[in-house]
Structures are given as structure tokens and as C-alpha cells.
Design a protein around this motif. Structure first.
Motif, PDB file in Angstrom:
ATOM      1  N   ALA A   1       0.823  -1.214   0.000  1.00 49.07           N
ATOM      2  CA  ALA A   1       0.000   0.000   0.000  1.00 49.07           C
ATOM      3  C   ALA A   1       0.857   1.264   0.000  1.00 49.07           C
ATOM      4  O   ALA A   1       0.468   2.281  -0.576  1.00 49.07           O
ATOM      5  CB  ALA A   1      -0.938  -0.005   1.206  1.00 49.07           C
ATOM      6  N   TRP A   2       2.012   1.221   0.633  1.00 50.96           N
ATOM      7  CA  TRP A   2       2.886   2.402   0.678  1.00 50.96           C
ATOM      8  C   TRP A   2       3.256   2.865  -0.718  1.00 50.96           C
ATOM      9  O   TRP A   2       3.409   4.063  -0.976  1.00 50.96           O
ATOM     10  CB  TRP A   2       4.158   2.098   1.478  1.00 50.96           C
ATOM     11  N   ARG A   3       3.367   1.920  -1.634  1.00 49.85           N
ATOM     12  CA  ARG A   3       3.741   2.249  -3.013  1.00 49.85           C
ATOM     13  C   ARG A   3       2.673   3.105  -3.704  1.00 49.85           C
ATOM     14  O   ARG A   3       2.983   3.940  -4.571  1.00 49.85           O
ATOM     15  CB  ARG A   3       3.965   0.929  -3.778  1.00 49.85           C
ATOM     16  N   THR A   4       1.408   2.924  -3.326  1.00 49.99           N
ATOM     17  CA  THR A   4       0.316   3.675  -3.931  1.00 49.99           C
ATOM     18  C   THR A   4      -0.154   4.830  -3.046  1.00 49.99           C
ATOM     19  O   THR A   4      -1.233   5.372  -3.235  1.00 49.99           O
ATOM     20  CB  THR A   4      -0.869   2.750  -4.248  1.00 49.99           C
ATOM     21  N   GLY A   5       0.660   5.183  -2.050  1.00 51.26           N
ATOM     22  CA  GLY A   5       0.392   6.382  -1.272  1.00 51.26           C
ATOM     23  C   GLY A   5      -0.492   6.205  -0.056  1.00 51.26           C
ATOM     24  O   GLY A   5      -1.113   7.178   0.394  1.00 51.26           O
TER      25      GLY A   5
END
Length: 392
Positions: free
Chosen positions: A314-318
Motif C-alpha cells: 500500500a505504501w507504493r500507492t500512497g
């Protein structure tokens, strides 16, 4: 489904949906439960209603849970009956935490524009795009989103940075001895790099990637410490290899998350697409999408398990998405991005489990509000340090 277990599971689903951290399996399970009986639909709507929530929250505070359990245990013999009961006490305690999470998540999504705490007003801003690039000759270049540069390497290779990414794929590659570069994100930074083969790597905070300006051998090897999401370009003749100590991941072309922070006990590979092989001490094991390989650093022992990939990417998509995570682990992750220090004043606060979903690029104010609103912990901010203690 046994009644008690059913209620426990529904409370868990409520916590997930209230914080936006539900999985596809959760959504399917909920739909089946709602279709079983009209009363289920009415119950769900009532429990998810704001006014009902506030009334339940008020009443739950009056229930003396510890006294009730003391009476129950006092009525039992100090033998196997008590031992059989204790696991259910743990489950009910866990359910109470889930309901606390539900309350917080529900209040947060409904009242995020109105809830203001004195701590939250002391803004802790989100991280930003930026990194340090170390060239082959040892020269260090500061790169950021608004810092477009053209750089000439020691072998004559020309590379450029733009909009939070450094791109080697379009560079005019020189010949000769391979030149290594290193890109490092500090606390509160993220960055991305496109390698000479077209592989795209997204670096999370406190991450270091070492790689050749151009791949010239039989494989494509890089070294990484920290966390990164890889979109590996396909090349069947030249496997892509990520190394961290005694752990290696080998791929031909795929998407996955690799996490190997120096202050953590595990090296974790989570596969989103394709197929990878993970090695620890020479033992190779293959994983498929939806699986995760966890290698314990000290022993080298590897475990492969099924997971919901979204929670690890999820961190990759903000976003920050947590589900049933201990508060100690949550704050460790948040501190890397928000650049703050924290202290637990007791171990009970550290082990409290929470669930939440937040925009990674907002300030930390909503997260601080959430923690303070749980009723499970007290939060104070002194000399730029966040202190967390259990509510006694």
C-alpha cells in the motif's frame, strides 16, 4: 459458524471496513453473511450507523469487563476448566480491541475535518521525494523532485534526474569496466530509479540501493537494504537478482515488494505478479503471487505463507494500511516517513493492536487524533518526542 465466533468475526469485518483495510476475501465473506438473513443486513446497517455507534460507545464504557471476568473465573475450579476458558478471554479481549478500532475508524472517517487535538496542531509533516546519489568516483549528489540534473559518470555515461526519478534506461552507455552507483533515501524520503534494462524500482524511506550503471554480465544483480517495490523488466537470458546479506531473490520479470531493514529480524519478499525464487544459505524456494517468503536473519530459516499483498504494498500507492498490527510496529513504520521520535512509557501500550488506513501524503495529525481517540492509549508530544502510555 458458531455464534460466538460469528460475532467475533463480524466485529473484525466491521473494523476492517471502517478503516478501509478490508480485503477481497472480506468483501465476499460479508456479502455471503448479509445474504443469509435479512436480519443480518439490518444489524449491519444499524451497527455501521453513526448514531448507533455513539450510543454503543457510551454504553460500552460502562461495562466492567475486568470485574465480570473476575467473577466468571472465581466461579470455576482452578483446573482444566479455567485453562480452557482463558483462550476465550484472550479472544474477547481481542474483540474489544477490534471494536475500539471500529470506533476510531468510524469517528475518523466521519469527523476527520472537525477533530482537532492540541498535539495534532503541532504539525508533523509527511515525507517527500528526495535521495542522495553516490557516483562511481565517490561524489555525492543531492537529488529531489524539483532538482532536475544531468550527470556525467566516470566512464562517460550521461544520466538525468527528473520529477522524482533517475533514469538510466535512455542514457548513452559507455563501454569498459562496470561502474557502480548507489542511491539512498534518508528518513522521510522516497525516490524511484529506472535501471539500464528498464526495471523500475520504488524506494521507501531509509533505503539504500547499489547497482551498476549498465548491466554487462550474465545476470542483473543489485544490492538493497531497506524496502523497495520492484517492477522487473523481462529478460529470460539474464535473471534479475537482489541481494541482502545471505538472502537473494532471483526473478526473470515480475512485480514484488522486498523489505530488509537493518533493525528488523526478517527479510520479507511479497510477490504481486509473476514468479520468484528466494534463497537463504543456498536453499532456493519458489513463491507465486499472493505468497510471501520470510527469512529470519539470525537463523536463516525461511517460511512461505499466503498473505494479502495489499497490506505490504500500500505504501507504493500512497497509503498506510494496518490491520491488527501492534502499535510498536505501526509507529516504527510511521517514524521512518514522518521523521519523529517516539517513546512507549509501558509495554502494554506497545502491544495494543490497531487497524487503520491513511493517506501517506497527509500530515500525521489524523493519525495522532486516531490514537488519542481510541481510549486505549494516552498520547503527549514533548520536545518533539511522541510519548505513548496505556490508559489505566
Amino acid at each position: 459458524m458458531e455464534v460466538n465466533r460469528e460475532y467475533f468475526r463480524i466485529s473484525e469485518l466491521m473494523a476492517a471496513f471502517s478503516t478501509g483495510s478490508q480485503t477481497e476475501e472480506d468483501e465476499k465473506e460479508l456479502q455471503l453473511w448479509l445474504q443469509e438473513d435479512e436480519r443480518n443486513q439490518r444489524l449491519w446497517e444499524r451497527l455501521m450507523n453513526r448514531e448507533t455507534y455513539e450510543e454503543n460507545n457510551r454504553l460500552s464504557g460502562k461495562f466492567p469487563a475486568n470485574e465480570a471476568w473476575a467473577k466468571i473465573e472465581a466461579s470455576l475450579d482452578n483446573d482444566s476448566k479455567v485453562r480452557k476458558m482463558k483462550p476465550w478471554r484472550n479472544i474477547m479481549k481481542y474483540a474489544a480491541i477490534l471494536l475500539g478500532v471500529l470506533s476510531v475508524g468510524t469517528l475518523y472517517w466521519w469527523n476527520q475535518s472537525t477533530v482537532k487535538s492540541p498535539i495534532a496542531e503541532q504539525q508533523i509533516p509527511a515525507g517527500s521525494v528526495g535521495a542522495k546519489l553516490t557516483l562511481g568516483n565517490g561524489r555525492v549528489v543531492d537529488i529531489s523532485k524539483n532538482n532536475s540534473l544531468e550527470i556525467t559518470e566516470t566512464d562517460g555515461t550521461r544520466i538525468a534526474t527528473d520529477s522524482g526519478n533517475i533514469d538510466y534506461s535512455m542514457a548513452d552507455m559507455a563501454t569498459g569496466t562496470p561502474v557502480l552507483n548507489e542511491i539512498q533515501t534518508m528518513t522521510g524520503m522516497e525516490y524511484s530509479v529506472t535501471l539500464s534494462d528498464g526495471t523500475r524500482i520504488f524506494l521507501n524511506a531509509e533505503t539504500k540501493l547499489k547497482f551498476p550503471v549498465a548491466f554487462k554480465g550474465t545476470d542483473r544483480t543489485v544490492e538493497l537494504t531497506g524496502e523497495a517495490y520492484f517492477d522487473v523488466a523481462k529478460d529470460a537470458k539474464h535473471p534479475f537478482i537482489i541481494k541482502n546479506g545471505n538472502v537473494a531473490v532471483k526473478v526473470l520479470g515480475t512485480s514484488f515488494n522486498f523489505r530488509a531493514y537493518a533493525d528488523e529480524q526478517n527479510v520479507v519478499t511479497t510477490l504481486a505478479e509473476g514468479k520468484v525464487a528466494v534463497s537463504s544459505g543456498g536453499e532456493w524456494r519458489h513463491i507465486v503471487p499472493g505468497e510471501q517468503a520470510v527469512v529470519t536473519v539470525g537463523s536463516g530459516k525461511m517460511e512461505v505463507r499466503r498473505v494479502d499483498v495489499m497490506f505490504y504494498t500500500a505504501w507504493r500507492t500512497g497509503r498506510f494500511v494496518f490491520r491488527n498490527e501492534e502499535l510498536g510496529e505501526v509507529l516504527k513504520q510511521l517514524s521512518r516517513w514522518y521523521r519523529f521520535e517516539y517513546r512507549f512509557e509501558d509495554e502494554g501500550a506497545r502491544s495494543i493492536e490497531i487497524g487503520a488506513s491513511f493517506d501517506r501524503y497527509n500530515s500525521m495529525a489524523p493519525i495522532i487524533d486516531m490514537l488519542g481517540s481510541t481510549g486505549l492509549v494516552k498520547v503527549k508530544f514533548v520536545d518533539k518526542v511522541l510519548y505513548i502510555s496505556s490508559v489505566k
